[in-house]
Scaffold this motif. Structure first.
Motif, PDB file in Angstrom:
ATOM      1  N   VAL A 114       0.866  -1.175   0.000  1.00  0.00           N
ATOM      2  CA  VAL A 114       0.000   0.000   0.000  1.00  0.00           C
ATOM      3  C   VAL A 114       0.904   1.227   0.000  1.00  0.00           C
ATOM      4  N   LEU A 115       0.709   2.080  -1.017  1.00  0.00           N
ATOM      5  CA  LEU A 115       1.564   3.240  -1.240  1.00  0.00           C
ATOM      6  C   LEU A 115       0.814   4.551  -1.024  1.00  0.00           C
ATOM      7  N   ARG A 116       1.575   5.558  -0.648  1.00  0.00           N
ATOM      8  CA  ARG A 116       1.127   6.946  -0.740  1.00  0.00           C
ATOM      9  C   ARG A 116       1.774   7.479  -2.021  1.00  0.00           C
ATOM     10  N   ALA A 117       0.968   7.918  -2.972  1.00  0.00           N
ATOM     11  CA  ALA A 117       1.497   8.423  -4.238  1.00  0.00           C
ATOM     12  C   ALA A 117       0.594   9.545  -4.734  1.00  0.00           C
ATOM     13  N   GLU A 118       1.154  10.378  -5.607  1.00  0.00           N
ATOM     14  CA  GLU A 118       0.445  11.548  -6.118  1.00  0.00           C
ATOM     15  C   GLU A 118      -0.584  11.201  -7.187  1.00  0.00           C
ATOM     16  N   SER A 119      -0.369  10.106  -7.896  1.00  0.00           N
ATOM     17  CA  SER A 119      -1.244   9.746  -9.010  1.00  0.00           C
ATOM     18  C   SER A 119      -1.053   8.268  -9.346  1.00  0.00           C
ATOM     19  N   ALA A 120      -1.909   7.789 -10.243  1.00  0.00           N
ATOM     20  CA  ALA A 120      -1.771   6.409 -10.710  1.00  0.00           C
ATOM     21  C   ALA A 120      -0.430   6.216 -11.409  1.00  0.00           C
ATOM     22  N   ASP A 121      -0.015   7.198 -12.199  1.00  0.00           N
ATOM     23  CA  ASP A 121       1.271   7.100 -12.897  1.00  0.00           C
ATOM     24  C   ASP A 121       2.431   7.031 -11.906  1.00  0.00           C
ATOM     25  N   HIS A 122       2.364   7.859 -10.866  1.00  0.00           N
ATOM     26  CA  HIS A 122       3.415   7.858  -9.846  1.00  0.00           C
ATOM     27  C   HIS A 122       3.460   6.500  -9.141  1.00  0.00           C
ATOM     28  N   ALA A 123       2.289   5.984  -8.772  1.00  0.00           N
ATOM     29  CA  ALA A 123       2.224   4.671  -8.107  1.00  0.00           C
ATOM     30  C   ALA A 123       2.771   3.586  -9.026  1.00  0.00           C
ATOM     31  N   ARG A 124       2.472   3.660 -10.309  1.00  0.00           N
ATOM     32  CA  ARG A 124       2.957   2.675 -11.276  1.00  0.00           C
ATOM     33  C   ARG A 124       4.480   2.744 -11.396  1.00  0.00           C
ATOM     34  N   GLN A 125       5.039   3.956 -11.410  1.00  0.00           N
ATOM     35  CA  GLN A 125       6.497   4.113 -11.478  1.00  0.00           C
ATOM     36  C   GLN A 125       7.165   3.480 -10.262  1.00  0.00           C
ATOM     37  N   ILE A 126       6.569   3.696  -9.093  1.00  0.00           N
ATOM     38  CA  ILE A 126       7.116   3.100  -7.870  1.00  0.00           C
ATOM     39  C   ILE A 126       7.055   1.579  -7.962  1.00  0.00           C
ATOM     40  N   ALA A 127       5.893   1.046  -8.338  1.00  0.00           N
ATOM     41  CA  ALA A 127       5.714  -0.412  -8.417  1.00  0.00           C
ATOM     42  C   ALA A 127       6.667  -1.038  -9.432  1.00  0.00           C
ATOM     43  N   ASP A 128       6.873  -0.356 -10.552  1.00  0.00           N
ATOM     44  CA  ASP A 128       7.761  -0.894 -11.585  1.00  0.00           C
ATOM     45  C   ASP A 128       9.233  -0.873 -11.179  1.00  0.00           C
ATOM     46  N   ALA A 129       9.579  -0.084 -10.148  1.00  0.00           N
ATOM     47  CA  ALA A 129      10.967  -0.017  -9.678  1.00  0.00           C
ATOM     48  C   ALA A 129      11.299  -1.107  -8.658  1.00  0.00           C
ATOM     49  N   ASP A 130      10.315  -1.898  -8.251  1.00  0.00           N
ATOM     50  CA  ASP A 130      10.558  -3.010  -7.322  1.00  0.00           C
ATOM     51  C   ASP A 130      11.619  -3.932  -7.931  1.00  0.00           C
ATOM     52  N   PRO A 131      12.691  -4.231  -7.192  1.00  0.00           N
ATOM     53  CA  PRO A 131      13.722  -5.128  -7.730  1.00  0.00           C
ATOM     54  C   PRO A 131      13.183  -6.478  -8.219  1.00  0.00           C
ATOM     55  N   PHE A 132      12.113  -6.982  -7.629  1.00  0.00           N
ATOM     56  CA  PHE A 132      11.511  -8.221  -8.125  1.00  0.00           C
ATOM     57  C   PHE A 132      10.911  -8.013  -9.520  1.00  0.00           C
ATOM     58  N   VAL A 133      10.323  -6.840  -9.751  1.00  0.00           N
ATOM     59  CA  VAL A 133       9.748  -6.522 -11.062  1.00  0.00           C
ATOM     60  C   VAL A 133      10.865  -6.294 -12.078  1.00  0.00           C
ATOM     61  N   VAL A 134      11.866  -5.523 -11.681  1.00  0.00           N
ATOM     62  CA  VAL A 134      13.005  -5.241 -12.570  1.00  0.00           C
ATOM     63  C   VAL A 134      13.687  -6.541 -13.001  1.00  0.00           C
ATOM     64  N   ALA A 135      13.757  -7.511 -12.089  1.00  0.00           N
ATOM     65  CA  ALA A 135      14.394  -8.801 -12.402  1.00  0.00           C
ATOM     66  C   ALA A 135      13.489  -9.713 -13.232  1.00  0.00           C
ATOM     67  N   GLY A 136      12.264  -9.280 -13.510  1.00  0.00           N
ATOM     68  CA  GLY A 136      11.355 -10.081 -14.322  1.00  0.00           C
ATOM     69  C   GLY A 136      10.706 -11.227 -13.574  1.00  0.00           C
ATOM     70  N   LEU A 137      10.622 -11.108 -12.236  1.00  0.00           N
ATOM     71  CA  LEU A 137      10.065 -12.194 -11.429  1.00  0.00           C
ATOM     72  C   LEU A 137       8.574 -12.060 -11.183  1.00  0.00           C
ATOM     73  N   ARG A 138       8.068 -10.827 -11.212  1.00  0.00           N
ATOM     74  CA  ARG A 138       6.641 -10.644 -10.971  1.00  0.00           C
ATOM     75  C   ARG A 138       6.153  -9.372 -11.651  1.00  0.00           C
ATOM     76  N   THR A 139       4.842  -9.277 -11.739  1.00  0.00           N
ATOM     77  CA  THR A 139       4.213  -8.125 -12.368  1.00  0.00           C
ATOM     78  C   THR A 139       3.259  -7.458 -11.372  1.00  0.00           C
ATOM     79  N   PRO A 140       3.264  -6.121 -11.321  1.00  0.00           N
ATOM     80  CA  PRO A 140       2.371  -5.431 -10.395  1.00  0.00           C
ATOM     81  C   PRO A 140       1.096  -4.932 -11.079  1.00  0.00           C
ATOM     82  N   GLU A 141      -0.002  -4.972 -10.349  1.00  0.00           N
ATOM     83  CA  GLU A 141      -1.242  -4.321 -10.751  1.00  0.00           C
ATOM     84  C   GLU A 141      -1.486  -3.214  -9.731  1.00  0.00           C
TER      85      GLU A 141
END
Length: 124
Positions: free
Chosen positions: A72-99
């Motif tokens: 659960v994030l505090r973010a300014e917008s959906a785009d901001h939240a998506r940028q944060i989620a996409d920076a997760d090292p698990f996502v960057v490594a191609g291990l999981r996908t965030p919604e």
């Protein structure tokens, strides 16, 4: 006795961003273990900045497997939240996908007891 407001009267109505992270096939627990230290460092930095409200693995439920999680994030917008989620090292490594979901929190209660003498806490 606790006084309750009229239904819909004094609800919190605060927006957060819920990130549901789903592991990609054919990842394994060992794949996640290799990136866990980076993931935790990333999360703790975001927590320290005030961006992460809560986060943790899903341990049971439909389709849950190693690498499933919710943040659960505090973010300014959906785009901001998506940028944060996409920076997760698990996502960057191609291990999981965030919604990313906009989540309006209306009700709930958190009780925390902090003991200054023992340096302990209890979360009910």
């Amino acid at each position: 006795m606790t006084e309750h407001p009229e239904p819909g009267g004094k609800l919190l109505r605060r927006d957060y961003w819920l990130v549901l992270s789903t592991p990609l096939a054919p990842t394994t627990a060992a794949d996640f273990e290799r990136h866990l230290a980076d993931h935790l460092t990333w999360l703790l930095r975001l927590e320290d900045e005030g961006t992460v409200l809560m986060s943790g693995p899903l341990t049971s439920g439909p389709g849950t497997r190693p690498g499933s999680g919710v943040t659960v994030l505090r973010a300014e917008s959906a785009d901001h939240a998506r940028q944060i989620a996409d920076a997760d090292p698990f996502v960057v490594a191609g291990l999981r996908t965030p919604e990313v979901f906009r989540w309006q929190v209306n009700e709930g209660a958190i009780n925390i007891r902090v003991s200054l003498g023992t340096g302990t806490y209890a979360w009910d």
